[in-house]
Scaffold this motif. Structure first.
Motif, PDB file in Angstrom:
ATOM      1  N   GLU A 221       0.690  -1.422  -0.065  1.00 12.72           N
ATOM      2  CA  GLU A 221      -0.037  -0.041   0.122  1.00 12.72           C
ATOM      3  C   GLU A 221       1.022   1.136  -0.026  1.00 12.72           C
ATOM      4  O   GLU A 221       0.595   2.319  -0.688  1.00 12.72           O
ATOM      5  N   ARG A 224       2.414   1.581  -3.420  1.00 14.77           N
ATOM      6  CA  ARG A 224       1.245   2.054  -4.294  1.00 14.77           C
ATOM      7  C   ARG A 224       1.139   3.669  -4.268  1.00 14.77           C
ATOM      8  O   ARG A 224       1.095   4.574  -5.304  1.00 14.77           O
ATOM      9  N   VAL A 234       0.183  -0.079 -11.347  1.00 15.86           N
ATOM     10  CA  VAL A 234      -0.752   0.472 -10.133  1.00 15.86           C
ATOM     11  C   VAL A 234      -1.757  -0.893 -10.321  1.00 15.86           C
ATOM     12  O   VAL A 234      -2.332  -1.169  -9.333  1.00 15.86           O
ATOM     13  N   LYS A 235      -2.211  -1.083 -11.437  1.00 14.81           N
ATOM     14  CA  LYS A 235      -3.658  -2.021 -11.600  1.00 14.81           C
ATOM     15  C   LYS A 235      -2.945  -3.528 -11.015  1.00 14.81           C
ATOM     16  O   LYS A 235      -3.866  -4.235 -10.361  1.00 14.81           O
ATOM     17  N   ASP A 238      -2.799  -3.372  -7.504  1.00 14.42           N
ATOM     18  CA  ASP A 238      -4.311  -3.453  -6.833  1.00 14.42           C
ATOM     19  C   ASP A 238      -4.643  -4.851  -6.686  1.00 14.42           C
ATOM     20  O   ASP A 238      -5.675  -5.452  -5.820  1.00 14.42           O
ATOM     21  N   GLU A 242      -5.744  -7.236  -3.553  1.00 12.33           N
ATOM     22  CA  GLU A 242      -7.164  -8.132  -3.205  1.00 12.33           C
ATOM     23  C   GLU A 242      -6.816  -9.371  -3.126  1.00 12.33           C
ATOM     24  O   GLU A 242      -7.599  -9.992  -2.314  1.00 12.33           O
TER      25      GLU A 242
END
Length: 265
Positions: A221, A224, A234-235, A238, A242
């Motif tokens: 985190e 990012r 970045v994707k 993410d 998750e």
């Protein structure tokens, strides 16, 4: 991850959480480093922990030096507030100070200065090291520990983590130009004689899993938020964040370089 002292105060909450997790996940690693220092500095009366953060080093120093008083120094009120909240001991006190402004006058002359992942944050590390040298009690020593790189969690050669580390390195070259510096040369320039030097490596394949997941999550985190990642990465981060709660293959790889130094004769 290092102590990001020059971030604004509102950025410290996430970093403080991460430092707390670092202390849990890498407890044995930190304990081994203090044990090495203890071989060379067996019985200091006063220890000053520079850049103490939330206290991982402070509490290990208290545990392994039962006769010592530890003074925890940091430039963040939030870090020291957390440390004080955890410190159930009258052998620890805190001092809010920025070492770039000089050695705090209220500090006692230390028998041991413990500086872990703090010196690379200084604007002029050699000047700060000279201040430490001048402040040491007769026969006192400095234990300097610095990271070589940031922790890794996804195993050797993971392509996303490699790109993340490259992005961190680009950002840190601007934000923290002293990170990864020649600390042996810096110590000698500051008038220290190096008594011992060692590399420490932690490779944990089965650490406390829930804490490790939270440590990895906090680390990614912050990456990012702070690293200059491409939109694609970045994707990918993410998606990784998750998936982290379901992953059982996380590892932790961390490295430190350590020096024990005394005032030049």
């Amino acid at each position: 991850m290092p102590h990001d002292h020059h971030h604004h105060e509102h950025h410290h909450d996430g970093l403080a959480d991460m430092l707390d997790l670092d202390a849990v996940v890498l407890h044995e690693f930190h304990a081994g480093i203090v044990a090495w220092v203890r071989e060379h500095v067996p019985a200091p009366g006063t220890v000053v922990d520079i850049g103490a953060g939330t206290g991982a080093g402070t509490f290990e120093l208290l545990a392994q030096y039962p006769q010592a008083t530890v003074v925890a120094v940091d430039s963040s009120e939030e870090m020291l507030r957390r440390l004080k909240h955890k410190a159930h001991s009258d052998r620890v006190r805190t001092v809010l100070a920025d070492l770039d402004a000089g050695w705090p006058g209220e500090l006692p002359a230390p028998d041991l200065v413990w500086a872990t992942n703090s010196m690379h944050h200084m604007a002029d590390p050699v000047r700060v090291l000279r201040g430490i040298r001048d402040a040491l009690a007769p026969g006192g020593a400095l234990a300097l520990l610095e990271i070589e790189g940031f922790p890794r969690f996804l195993g050797p050669g993971d392509e996303l983590e490699e790109r993340i580390h490259a992005a961190i390195a680009r950002r840190r070259a601007v934000d923290m130009p002293h990170l990864g510096g020649d600390w042996g040369a810096a110590l000698r320039s500051a008038g220290f004689e190096i008594r011992a030097e060692r590399r420490f490596t932690a490779d944990l394949s089965e650490p406390p899993l829930e804490a490790t997941r939270r440590y990895a999550q906090a680390s990614f985190e912050r990456v990012r938020e702070n690293a200059d990642l491409t939109p694609e990465d970045v994707k990918a981060v993410d998606a990784l964040l998750e998936a982290l709660p379901r992953r059982d293959d996380l590892t932790v790889h961390a490295e430190r370089l350590g020096w024990i130094a005394v005032r030049e004769a």
